[in-house]
Design a protein around this motif. Structure first.
Motif, PDB file in Angstrom:
ATOM      1  N   TYR A 104       2.669  -4.351  -6.208  1.00 27.85           N
ATOM      2  CA  TYR A 104       2.515  -3.372  -5.126  1.00 27.85           C
ATOM      3  C   TYR A 104       3.055  -3.930  -3.811  1.00 27.85           C
ATOM      4  N   GLY A 118      -4.693   6.647   4.458  1.00 31.79           N
ATOM      5  CA  GLY A 118      -4.778   6.710   2.998  1.00 31.79           C
ATOM      6  C   GLY A 118      -4.730   5.357   2.315  1.00 31.79           C
ATOM      7  N   VAL A 119      -4.746   4.279   3.090  1.00 34.59           N
ATOM      8  CA  VAL A 119      -4.621   2.946   2.492  1.00 34.59           C
ATOM      9  C   VAL A 119      -5.775   2.638   1.541  1.00 34.59           C
ATOM     10  N   GLN A 128      -7.194   4.650  -0.478  1.00 36.05           N
ATOM     11  CA  GLN A 128      -6.916   5.286  -1.770  1.00 36.05           C
ATOM     12  C   GLN A 128      -5.813   4.530  -2.506  1.00 36.05           C
ATOM     13  N   ARG A 129      -4.829   4.037  -1.761  1.00 36.27           N
ATOM     14  CA  ARG A 129      -3.738   3.288  -2.396  1.00 36.27           C
ATOM     15  C   ARG A 129      -4.192   1.907  -2.835  1.00 36.27           C
ATOM     16  N   LEU A 130      -5.121   1.338  -2.076  1.00 33.08           N
ATOM     17  CA  LEU A 130      -5.636  -0.008  -2.377  1.00 33.08           C
ATOM     18  C   LEU A 130      -7.162   0.013  -2.392  1.00 33.08           C
TER      19      LEU A 130
END
Length: 149
Positions: free
Chosen positions: A115, A87-88, A90-92
């Protein structure tokens, strides 16, 4: 005789309860068909899910790079020394920031990036190792591998 009648009534009642439990909005639920076979080539199995990458060559390259550079501190699914990488993207979503972070985490932290500073604190002030040898294409391959899971 009463025991037999009692068992029949209990069985009937249980049947009604089960039927009532599977009703949704007054209609019986239909059992969904089994999932279709994947149309893309399956490269491997991850947990119970088949991995079907968009680009098998990039997936393979990313897997090797992940194992060589990332797996000592990161997993795809669970936190280790560093956060789980699933999911990285989507987070970044800003890949340019990801490239900066991977190559020079100290500079990104020094810049005051909220962050990454929060993430560092969450993981006991452990700072990520710099991987200034990785190209954008190699980092993309790692991210594509991680996101294929």
């Amino acid at each position: 005789m009463n025991k037999e009648v009692n068992h029949v009534l209990q069985g009937s009642l249980l049947t009604l309860v089960v039927i009532g439990a599977i009703k949704v909005g007054g209609f019986l639920m239909s059992i969904p068909p089994p999932p279709e076979e994947p149309k893309e080539p399956v490269v491997g199995i991850c947990g119970n899910a088949a991995i079907s990458p968009k680009n098998p060559a990039t997936y393979s390259k990313g897997k090797v790079l992940f194992q060589e550079n990332c797996s000592s501190c990161h997993s795809v699914f669970k936190d280790l020394t560093g956060p789980a990488l699933g999911g990285v993207s989507q987070r970044l979503p800003d890949r340019k920031m990801v490239y900066k972070w991977v190559r020079n985490p100290a500079a990104v932290l020094k810049s005051g990036n909220v962050y990454f500073n929060t993430l560092k604190k969450r993981f006991g002030d452990v700072q990520m190792t710099a991987f200034d040898n990785l190209s954008n294409d190699e980092i993309d391959a790692i991210l594509d591998y991680v996101e294929s899971h």
